[in-house]
Design a protein around this motif. Structure first.
Motif, mmCIF file in Angstrom:
data_model
loop_
_atom_site.group_PDB
_atom_site.id
_atom_site.type_symbol
_atom_site.label_atom_id
_atom_site.label_comp_id
_atom_site.label_asym_id
_atom_site.label_seq_id
_atom_site.Cartn_x
_atom_site.Cartn_y
_atom_site.Cartn_z
ATOM 1 N N TYR A 1 0.833 -1.203 0.000
ATOM 2 C CA TYR A 1 0.000 0.000 0.000
ATOM 3 C C TYR A 1 0.871 1.257 0.000
ATOM 4 O O TYR A 1 0.615 2.190 -0.758
ATOM 5 C CB TYR A 1 -0.928 -0.019 1.213
ATOM 6 C CG TYR A 1 -1.818 1.189 1.344
ATOM 7 C CD1 TYR A 1 -2.860 1.407 0.449
ATOM 8 C CD2 TYR A 1 -1.620 2.104 2.365
ATOM 9 C CE1 TYR A 1 -3.664 2.515 0.559
ATOM 10 C CE2 TYR A 1 -2.432 3.213 2.492
ATOM 11 C CZ TYR A 1 -3.447 3.417 1.588
ATOM 12 O OH TYR A 1 -4.250 4.526 1.705
ATOM 13 N N GLU A 2 1.916 1.247 0.846
ATOM 14 C CA GLU A 2 2.809 2.407 0.888
ATOM 15 C C GLU A 2 3.555 2.562 -0.433
ATOM 16 O O GLU A 2 3.755 3.681 -0.907
ATOM 17 C CB GLU A 2 3.794 2.279 2.054
ATOM 18 C CG GLU A 2 3.141 2.497 3.397
ATOM 19 C CD GLU A 2 4.098 2.268 4.563
ATOM 20 O OE1 GLU A 2 5.200 1.694 4.349
ATOM 21 O OE2 GLU A 2 3.746 2.655 5.681
ATOM 22 N N ALA A 3 3.962 1.459 -1.041
ATOM 23 C CA ALA A 3 4.641 1.523 -2.338
ATOM 24 C C ALA A 3 3.709 2.067 -3.403
ATOM 25 O O ALA A 3 4.118 2.861 -4.259
ATOM 26 C CB ALA A 3 5.158 0.142 -2.727
ATOM 27 N N MET A 4 2.447 1.670 -3.351
ATOM 28 C CA MET A 4 1.470 2.165 -4.314
ATOM 29 C C MET A 4 1.267 3.667 -4.145
ATOM 30 O O MET A 4 1.205 4.418 -5.118
ATOM 31 C CB MET A 4 0.141 1.438 -4.134
ATOM 32 C CG MET A 4 -0.935 1.874 -5.117
ATOM 33 S SD MET A 4 -2.548 1.213 -4.699
ATOM 34 C CE MET A 4 -2.938 2.172 -3.248
ATOM 35 N N LEU A 5 1.184 4.122 -2.910
ATOM 36 C CA LEU A 5 1.015 5.555 -2.665
ATOM 37 C C LEU A 5 2.236 6.343 -3.122
ATOM 38 O O LEU A 5 2.101 7.435 -3.689
ATOM 39 C CB LEU A 5 0.747 5.811 -1.182
ATOM 40 C CG LEU A 5 -0.635 5.439 -0.668
ATOM 41 C CD1 LEU A 5 -0.731 5.686 0.833
ATOM 42 C CD2 LEU A 5 -1.716 6.205 -1.393
ATOM 43 N N GLU A 6 3.428 5.794 -2.878
ATOM 44 C CA GLU A 6 4.642 6.490 -3.300
ATOM 45 C C GLU A 6 4.732 6.568 -4.818
ATOM 46 O O GLU A 6 5.218 7.560 -5.361
ATOM 47 C CB GLU A 6 5.882 5.788 -2.737
ATOM 48 C CG GLU A 6 6.088 6.051 -1.268
ATOM 49 C CD GLU A 6 7.319 5.338 -0.724
ATOM 50 O OE1 GLU A 6 8.148 4.851 -1.532
ATOM 51 O OE2 GLU A 6 7.448 5.279 0.508
ATOM 52 N N SER A 7 4.258 5.544 -5.509
ATOM 53 C CA SER A 7 4.317 5.570 -6.979
ATOM 54 C C SER A 7 3.369 6.613 -7.550
ATOM 55 O O SER A 7 3.575 7.100 -8.648
ATOM 56 C CB SER A 7 3.999 4.190 -7.546
ATOM 57 O OG SER A 7 2.631 3.877 -7.346
#
Length: 124
Positions: free
Chosen positions: A105-111
């Motif tokens: 989820y955090e990786a998706m938000l950062e992308s």
């Protein structure tokens, strides 16, 4: 013999009181308290009726009645320990899976260029 009866009965009553106190204070779940209440009831039962262990030992062919109670208690606690380990393993597995989902989820938000705190502010 009277001191054994009094001691076993006191242990059973004290254990019952402590369990009820812990449940009332929400330190112990009802589901887990039932096991301990059964243990306390067993201690109370064998404390009030010590001849019960003699009768059970005679029925099962055990020569030394106190050993029957001791071995039964060890077996019960071994099963309880196994159940606790199974529960801990399940919780560790769930926690690992939750951490993986959070990382995704955090990786998706950062992308997308947003941070976790920005996303939380948008929701409220």
């Amino acid at each position: 013999m009277n001191s054994l009866i009094l001691t076993s009965t006191a242990i059973g009553v004290t254990l019952c009181a402590v369990i009820v106190f812990l449940v009332r204070r929400d330190h112990l779940q009802i589901r887990r308290a039932l096991f301990w209440l059964l243990i306390a009831a067993g201690a109370l039962l064998f404390g009030l009726f010590p001849q019960l262990s003699d009768w059970l030992a005679q029925r099962t062919g055990v020569a030394y009645p106190p050993m029957l109670v001791a071995v039964a208690a060890l077996a019960i606690f071994a099963v309880k320990l196994l159940l606790v380990d199974m529960s801990n393993t399940r919780m560790e597995h769930d926690l690992r899976r939750l951490n993986q989902r959070l990382a995704l989820y955090e990786a998706m938000l950062e992308s997308t260029g947003r941070s976790v705190t920005d996303s939380a502010v948008e929701r409220s």
